[in-house]
Design a protein around this motif. Structure first.
Motif, PDB file in Angstrom:
ATOM      1  N   ASP A  73     -12.815   1.426  -0.824  1.00 32.39           N
ATOM      2  CA  ASP A  73     -12.644   2.773  -0.270  1.00 32.39           C
ATOM      3  C   ASP A  73     -11.218   3.041   0.197  1.00 32.39           C
ATOM      4  OD1 ASP A  73     -12.792   0.972   1.824  1.00 32.39           O
ATOM      5  OD2 ASP A  73     -14.024   2.255   3.107  1.00 32.39           O
ATOM      6  N   TYR A  74     -10.288   2.167  -0.145  1.00 31.95           N
ATOM      7  CA  TYR A  74      -8.888   2.379   0.235  1.00 31.95           C
ATOM      8  C   TYR A  74      -8.327   3.569  -0.535  1.00 31.95           C
ATOM      9  CZ  TYR A  74      -3.857   1.471   0.729  1.00 31.95           C
ATOM     10  OH  TYR A  74      -2.517   1.582   0.985  1.00 31.95           O
ATOM     11  N   GLU A  75      -7.681   4.487   0.152  1.00 28.20           N
ATOM     12  CA  GLU A  75      -7.193   5.721  -0.467  1.00 28.20           C
ATOM     13  C   GLU A  75      -5.676   5.773  -0.534  1.00 28.20           C
ATOM     14  OE1 GLU A  75      -8.989   8.869   1.753  1.00 28.20           O
ATOM     15  OE2 GLU A  75     -10.973   8.588   0.830  1.00 28.20           O
ATOM     16  N   GLY A  76      -5.011   4.663  -0.240  1.00 28.83           N
ATOM     17  CA  GLY A  76      -3.553   4.646  -0.279  1.00 28.83           C
ATOM     18  C   GLY A  76      -3.024   4.579  -1.699  1.00 28.83           C
ATOM     19  N   VAL A  77      -1.696   4.665  -1.808  1.00 29.26           N
ATOM     20  CA  VAL A  77      -1.035   4.636  -3.109  1.00 29.26           C
ATOM     21  C   VAL A  77      -0.095   3.434  -3.168  1.00 29.26           C
ATOM     22  CG1 VAL A  77      -1.184   7.128  -3.383  1.00 29.26           C
ATOM     23  CG2 VAL A  77       0.839   6.133  -2.298  1.00 29.26           C
ATOM     24  N   ASP A  78       0.366   3.168  -4.375  1.00 32.41           N
ATOM     25  CA  ASP A  78       1.280   2.050  -4.629  1.00 32.41           C
ATOM     26  C   ASP A  78       2.508   2.598  -5.356  1.00 32.41           C
ATOM     27  OD1 ASP A  78       2.489  -0.391  -5.121  1.00 32.41           O
ATOM     28  OD2 ASP A  78       1.157  -0.910  -6.777  1.00 32.41           O
ATOM     29  N   ALA A  79       3.363   3.278  -4.601  1.00 30.10           N
ATOM     30  CA  ALA A  79       4.499   3.963  -5.217  1.00 30.10           C
ATOM     31  C   ALA A  79       5.527   2.992  -5.786  1.00 30.10           C
ATOM     32  CB  ALA A  79       5.162   4.895  -4.200  1.00 30.10           C
ATOM     33  N   ASP A  80       5.656   1.812  -5.169  1.00 29.92           N
ATOM     34  CA  ASP A  80       6.677   0.873  -5.642  1.00 29.92           C
ATOM     35  C   ASP A  80       6.166  -0.054  -6.739  1.00 29.92           C
ATOM     36  OD1 ASP A  80       4.989  -0.555  -4.042  1.00 29.92           O
ATOM     37  OD2 ASP A  80       6.537  -1.450  -2.783  1.00 29.92           O
ATOM     38  N   GLY A  81       4.888   0.057  -7.097  1.00 29.05           N
ATOM     39  CA  GLY A  81       4.359  -0.662  -8.245  1.00 29.05           C
ATOM     40  C   GLY A  81       4.392  -2.166  -8.109  1.00 29.05           C
ATOM     41  N   ASP A  82       3.846  -2.688  -7.000  1.00 30.34           N
ATOM     42  CA  ASP A  82       3.786  -4.141  -6.846  1.00 30.34           C
ATOM     43  C   ASP A  82       2.358  -4.638  -6.688  1.00 30.34           C
ATOM     44  OD1 ASP A  82       3.190  -3.235  -4.289  1.00 30.34           O
ATOM     45  OD2 ASP A  82       4.723  -4.440  -3.275  1.00 30.34           O
ATOM     46  N   GLY A  83       1.376  -3.735  -6.814  1.00 27.96           N
ATOM     47  CA  GLY A  83      -0.026  -4.124  -6.719  1.00 27.96           C
ATOM     48  C   GLY A  83      -0.568  -4.169  -5.313  1.00 27.96           C
ATOM     49  N   ILE A  84       0.269  -3.809  -4.321  1.00 27.81           N
ATOM     50  CA  ILE A  84      -0.129  -3.785  -2.911  1.00 27.81           C
ATOM     51  C   ILE A  84       0.054  -2.371  -2.387  1.00 27.81           C
ATOM     52  CG2 ILE A  84       0.444  -4.610  -0.598  1.00 27.81           C
ATOM     53  CD1 ILE A  84       1.146  -7.282  -1.793  1.00 27.81           C
TER      54      ILE A  84
END
Length: 211
Positions: A73-84
């Motif tokens: 249910d995590y709704e965050g994004v990964d703008a830097d593209g590192d999988g976290i």
């Protein structure tokens, strides 16, 4: 966990609980100073809960770049593209995963006594390591019918395969990002993306071993 402290809980699938996936409880003592990381918490009514402020000092990740847990249910994004994820997953004020994973965690033991960790939003249908030529082969598919993009984040021990690498998707070489590389620890973490269908991913060392 009831009155249970100083545990390390990792690499579990915690699925579809009608109550809590993980619940910190206390009766006479507390459930404190536990460490949770690389667990997959998927479709639980409440992913994790804490009964009382007495349960403090729990850690919900293993830092960066290793990461924390996968929360469906995590709704965050990964703008830097590192999988976290770029923002923490908050259970309550005292229990926070600072490095939530953007896909479920998998760890594959291979014949040479090491494991390769994979975080991916794809379904990993098969994973093989060929010691004779230090090659990883994975078959992945989309997890949902409307999924059009996938990613993989691999933690590769240098004793399995030394960097740099060549990554191929269905035989075509693609670019990858080196998230972390440490020759003292002997690991590399790489990240790459692809358009989705059922795919064959091959990872080989750029410079073949003497063997």
């Amino acid at each position: 966990l009831m009155d249970s402290s100083f545990n390390i809980i990792y690499e579990n699938n915690i699925l579809k609980s009608l109550k809590h996936g993980i619940y910190l409880n206390f009766y006479r003592g507390s459930s404190s100073n536990n460490i949770f990381f690389h667990n997959n918490l998927i479709d639980n009514a409440v992913q994790a809960g804490n009964e009382d402020y007495i349960n403090v000092g729990n850690i919900w990740d293993s830092g960066c770049p290793s990461g924390g847990n996968y929360w469906s249910d995590y709704e965050g994004v990964d703008a830097d593209g590192d999988g976290i994820g770029d923002t923490p997953y908050t259970i309550d004020d005292n229990n926070i995963d600072h490095y939530p994973l953007m896909g479920p965690f998998n760890s594959f033991n291979i014949s040479v006594g090491y494991s390769v960790d994979v975080v991916s939003n794809s379904t990993i249908e098969d994973f093989k390591y060929f010691e004779s030529n230090n090659t990883i082969v994975m078959y992945v598919s989309n997890r949902t019918a409307n999924q059009i993009a996938g990613f993989c984040r691999l933690t590769i021990p240098h004793n399995v395969m030394s960097p740099p690498y060549i990554v191929k998707v269905n035989g075509t070489t693609i670019e990858y990002q080196t998230v972390y590389e440490n020759h003292i620890e002997g690991i590399s973490i790489i990240y790459f993306t692809y358009e989705h269908s059922k795919l064959k991913i091959t990872i080989i060392p750029e410079i073949p071993s003497a063997m």
